[in-house]
Write an enzyme that holds these catalytic residues in place. Structure first.
Site, PDB file in Angstrom:
ATOM      1  N   SER A 139       1.087  -1.050  -0.081  1.00 65.99           N
ATOM      2  CA  SER A 139      -0.036   0.016   0.108  1.00 65.99           C
ATOM      3  C   SER A 139       0.806   1.429   0.128  1.00 65.99           C
ATOM      4  O   SER A 139       2.104   1.009   0.548  1.00 65.99           O
ATOM      5  CB  SER A 139      -1.090   0.150   1.211  1.00 65.99           C
ATOM      6  N   TYR A 152      -3.015  -1.084  10.353  1.00 67.06           N
ATOM      7  CA  TYR A 152      -3.066  -1.375   9.016  1.00 67.06           C
ATOM      8  C   TYR A 152      -1.801  -0.990   8.315  1.00 67.06           C
ATOM      9  O   TYR A 152      -0.914  -1.793   7.636  1.00 67.06           O
ATOM     10  CB  TYR A 152      -4.125  -1.037   8.423  1.00 67.06           C
TER      11      TYR A 152
END
Length: 240
Positions: A139, A152
């Site tokens: 990400s 996360y």
């Protein structure tokens, strides 16, 4: 990488980025195996694909990872591409939550440890293939963490480091290791963290396809390209 005649496993393949990747590969002469926790969602996704099958199961559970890896080895021995796309994210505040540890434990397990174990289970088989690949989906948050989904972000940073080291470790083998680095993407998965402002998941799938064609192992997408470029420039200066 070859673009056709691959056998491709995609975790989290019943929706979002995973489903778009499945569509891209299945439409181009590849056999696709999608995985997800919910059988109904898998069945619905399979209706949108050609030459595809589903394997239901939760890869965050060790026994399920082992079962799925064994099913792949026995029923799909030609498997040569593994795309680790499934993930878990909790939106909360580190300052206010009393569940930080539990959230982090689950995210680290799903987004990092489970992927390490699943790759370990399949690597012996992948190394037997003449052309093989592992794709880990990280990400933009692995570069720039955000307060809204803090642990996360941490789990994706850990996955990035592992991916880079796995690539170097396998550099003299036939297994290429790709890192797919999406920005915010408009999917159901990101709905709780502003996903409606993100890019179309099809753009992520298209960029991965181009990267396969070019053997481009780092695959930043959208805004991630800007961050990746700055990061690479900094690394270049540090290593001169």
């Amino acid at each position: 990488m070859n673009l056709t005649n691959n056998t491709v496993f995609i975790s989290g393949g019943s929706a979002g980025i995973g489903l778009e990747i499945a569509k891209k590969f299945s439409a181009s002469g590849n056999k696709v195996i999608i995985n997800g926790r919910d059988q109904t969602r898998l069945d619905n996704a399979l209706n949108l694909l050609n030459n595809a099958v589903g394997i239901q199961g939760d890869l965050s559970i060790e026994s399920e990872r082992i079962r799925i890896s064994e099913e792949l080895k026995q029923n799909h021995p030609d498997l040569n591409v593994v795309i680790n796309n499934a993930g878990l994210a909790y939106a909360y505040s580190l300052a206010e939550s009393d569940e930080t540890y539990e959230n982090a434990r689950k995210e680290i397990n799903t987004n990092y440890l489970s992927i390490i174990h699943f790759n370990e289970l399949l690597l012996p088989n992948l190394r037997e293939k003449s052309d093989a690949a592992i794709v880990n989906v990280t990400s933009i948050l692995s570069f720039i963490p955000t307060l809204t989904i803090p642990t996360y972000s941490t789990s994706k940073a850990a996955l990035k480091a592992y991916t880079q080291l796995l690539r170097k470790s396998l550099a003299q083998t036939n297994v290429r290791v790709f890192e797919l680095i999406p920005p915010l993407v408009n999917t159901e998965f990101s709905a709780g963290s502003g996903g409606e402002n993100g890019i179309d998941p099809k753009e992520v799938a298209d960029e991965l396809w181009i990267a396969f064609e070019k053997n481009q192992l780092d695959v930043p997408v959208g805004k991630s390209k800007v961050v990746y470029s700055i990061f690479q420039e900094a690394i270049s200066k540090l290593t001169k």
